[in-house]
Scaffold this motif. Sequence first.
Motif, short mmCIF file in Angstrom:
data_model
loop_
_atom_site.label_atom_id
_atom_site.label_comp_id
_atom_site.label_asym_id
_atom_site.label_seq_id
_atom_site.Cartn_x
_atom_site.Cartn_y
_atom_site.Cartn_z
N GLN A 248 -19.24 -7.04 12.50
CA GLN A 248 -19.22 -8.50 12.66
C GLN A 248 -19.59 -9.24 11.37
OE1 GLN A 248 -17.87 -9.85 15.49
NE2 GLN A 248 -17.78 -11.58 14.06
N PRO A 249 -20.63 -8.80 10.63
CA PRO A 249 -20.91 -9.48 9.36
C PRO A 249 -19.73 -9.43 8.39
CG PRO A 249 -22.79 -8.16 10.01
CD PRO A 249 -21.68 -7.82 10.96
N ALA A 250 -18.99 -8.31 8.36
CA ALA A 250 -17.84 -8.21 7.47
C ALA A 250 -16.73 -9.16 7.91
CB ALA A 250 -17.32 -6.78 7.43
N TYR A 251 -16.48 -9.22 9.22
CA TYR A 251 -15.46 -10.15 9.72
C TYR A 251 -15.90 -11.60 9.52
CZ TYR A 251 -12.72 -6.41 11.97
OH TYR A 251 -11.93 -5.31 12.21
N ASP A 252 -17.21 -11.86 9.62
CA ASP A 252 -17.71 -13.21 9.39
C ASP A 252 -17.43 -13.66 7.96
OD1 ASP A 252 -18.65 -13.42 11.97
OD2 ASP A 252 -20.74 -12.93 11.45
N ILE A 253 -17.70 -12.77 7.01
CA ILE A 253 -17.49 -13.12 5.61
C ILE A 253 -16.00 -13.27 5.32
CG2 ILE A 253 -17.29 -10.92 4.34
CD1 ILE A 253 -19.68 -11.87 2.64
N LEU A 254 -15.18 -12.46 5.99
CA LEU A 254 -13.73 -12.60 5.87
C LEU A 254 -13.29 -13.96 6.41
CD1 LEU A 254 -10.82 -11.50 5.43
CD2 LEU A 254 -10.99 -10.48 7.72
N ASP A 255 -13.83 -14.36 7.56
CA ASP A 255 -13.48 -15.65 8.16
C ASP A 255 -13.85 -16.81 7.23
OD1 ASP A 255 -12.55 -14.36 10.41
OD2 ASP A 255 -14.38 -14.68 11.58
N ASP A 256 -15.01 -16.72 6.58
CA ASP A 256 -15.42 -17.77 5.64
C ASP A 256 -14.42 -17.89 4.49
OD1 ASP A 256 -17.64 -18.60 7.02
OD2 ASP A 256 -19.05 -17.35 5.91
N LEU A 257 -13.98 -16.77 3.98
CA LEU A 257 -13.03 -16.78 2.86
C LEU A 257 -11.65 -17.27 3.29
CD1 LEU A 257 -14.27 -13.47 1.23
CD2 LEU A 257 -14.40 -15.74 0.18
N LEU A 258 -11.26 -16.94 4.51
CA LEU A 258 -9.99 -17.44 5.03
C LEU A 258 -10.04 -18.96 5.18
CD1 LEU A 258 -9.19 -14.72 7.72
CD2 LEU A 258 -8.00 -15.06 5.55
N ARG A 259 -11.17 -19.47 5.64
CA ARG A 259 -11.32 -20.92 5.76
C ARG A 259 -11.26 -21.62 4.41
NH1 ARG A 259 -14.59 -19.59 10.38
NH2 ARG A 259 -16.40 -19.14 9.05
N GLU A 260 -11.64 -20.91 3.37
CA GLU A 260 -11.56 -21.47 2.02
C GLU A 260 -10.13 -21.47 1.48
OE1 GLU A 260 -14.36 -19.77 -0.72
OE2 GLU A 260 -16.02 -19.89 0.70
N GLY A 261 -9.22 -20.83 2.21
CA GLY A 261 -7.81 -20.89 1.83
C GLY A 261 -7.27 -19.66 1.12
N PHE A 262 -8.06 -18.61 1.01
CA PHE A 262 -7.55 -17.39 0.37
C PHE A 262 -6.49 -16.75 1.26
CE2 PHE A 262 -11.70 -17.70 -1.77
CZ PHE A 262 -11.29 -17.57 -3.10
N ASP A 263 -5.37 -16.41 0.65
CA ASP A 263 -4.29 -15.79 1.42
C ASP A 263 -3.90 -14.43 0.86
OD1 ASP A 263 -3.07 -16.49 -0.94
OD2 ASP A 263 -1.55 -17.78 -0.04
N ASN A 264 -4.72 -13.89 -0.04
CA ASN A 264 -4.44 -12.57 -0.63
C ASN A 264 -5.42 -11.52 -0.11
OD1 ASN A 264 -6.57 -13.84 -2.08
ND2 ASN A 264 -6.29 -12.45 -3.82
N VAL A 265 -5.84 -11.70 1.15
CA VAL A 265 -6.85 -10.81 1.71
C VAL A 265 -6.42 -10.34 3.10
CG1 VAL A 265 -8.18 -12.75 2.65
CG2 VAL A 265 -9.33 -10.55 2.22
N GLY A 266 -6.75 -9.10 3.40
CA GLY A 266 -6.52 -8.51 4.72
C GLY A 266 -7.70 -7.63 5.08
N THR A 267 -7.58 -6.91 6.18
CA THR A 267 -8.72 -6.11 6.61
C THR A 267 -8.27 -4.88 7.39
OG1 THR A 267 -10.93 -6.26 7.62
CG2 THR A 267 -9.11 -7.35 8.79
N VAL A 268 -9.25 -4.23 8.00
CA VAL A 268 -9.04 -2.97 8.72
C VAL A 268 -9.47 -3.15 10.17
CG1 VAL A 268 -9.84 -0.57 8.93
CG2 VAL A 268 -9.34 -1.54 6.66
N VAL A 269 -8.75 -2.50 11.07
CA VAL A 269 -9.16 -2.39 12.47
C VAL A 269 -9.28 -0.91 12.81
CG1 VAL A 269 -8.54 -2.80 14.88
CG2 VAL A 269 -8.17 -4.60 13.17
N GLN A 270 -10.43 -0.55 13.38
CA GLN A 270 -10.70 0.84 13.73
C GLN A 270 -10.39 1.08 15.20
OE1 GLN A 270 -14.59 -0.06 12.14
NE2 GLN A 270 -14.57 1.85 10.96
N ALA A 271 -9.49 2.00 15.46
CA ALA A 271 -8.96 2.19 16.81
C ALA A 271 -9.99 2.73 17.79
CB ALA A 271 -7.74 3.11 16.77
#
Length: 324
Positions: free
Chosen positions: A137-160
């Motif tokens: 959750q902390p990693a997704y939170d920090i990702l969400d903050d950066l997405l809100r700032e407008g970064f579009d060169n970022v993605g992430t991982v989902v663990q099945a």
Amino acid sequence: MLRDFFIALSQNQFLNQAARKYGLKLGAQSVVAGTNIPEVMKSIKELNAHGISCTVDLLGEFVSKKEEATEAKENILAVIEAIHENKVDAHISLKPTQLGLDIDYQFALENLREILQKASGYNIFVNFDIEDSAHVQPAYDILDDLLREGFDNVGTVVQAYFHRAEEYIQKYKDLRIRIVKGAYKEPAEIAYQDKKDIDANYLKIAEWHLLNGKFTSIATHDHHIINHLKRFVEKHNIPKEKYEFQMLYGFRKDMQLQLAKEGYNFCTYVPFGQDWYGYFMRRLAERPQNLNLVVKQVFNKKTNTIIGLTAGAFILGRMSKRKK
């Protein structure tokens, strides 16, 4: 049992420290694409020559000191510069804990923001690796903050293996997503424990994202899953521009080359640096069959051992004790 054993080895500080010192003697170069930037650039160029793109991971995680996180940030910025200067087909994978997530959230956010800004200037993609459940959750939170700032060169991982994997895959459907099985020891309350359940969930979320998501990185060495998804994308006429297959450096080399030769987008996860041991043990925990894929490469005649990673752990211990 075997999975738990490899996870325990990955968390053993004594063995991790010994591996840093003796890794090359144990053939770590078979699973790590170098210890410095020039070496990893050479490895990337060799893979690019076969039509294979790369995602580069500076090994290291769970950093507890700001100076270590700052050093990791500077090294990742140097990798981004090297990718640009060498004009190689590669992007970045990183772990938020390596950039200070366990130290201070705002400090980590600033480090990650600087990396994304640098990468964006060169049109380089950055992938956020997701770690154990305490950091999801902390990693997704920090990702969400950066997405809100407008970064579009970022993605992430989902663990099945997580029960909430379907929720995560749907939330981030508009991002480039790498789907993995999961490599940490997690309780049954939040994660599937049986391989059949994990595989079934992997296929479920992969199929959903292939149909609904932006871009899917199918990250597995499991040829059963690969063959299933090859049939799936063909049946649903999913263009190859919307997905890739991905494997780890040093694993199933023949299959990597074959998939690229067949015309599929293929990306190799390229780790480099000294902190290889914990990374490698978790790859074996994720899929113990991986042991069979690399044991002949990792242990050669010079090491006088061909009985697998268990022996390797004891070798590390013995070598370190002799030096004391």
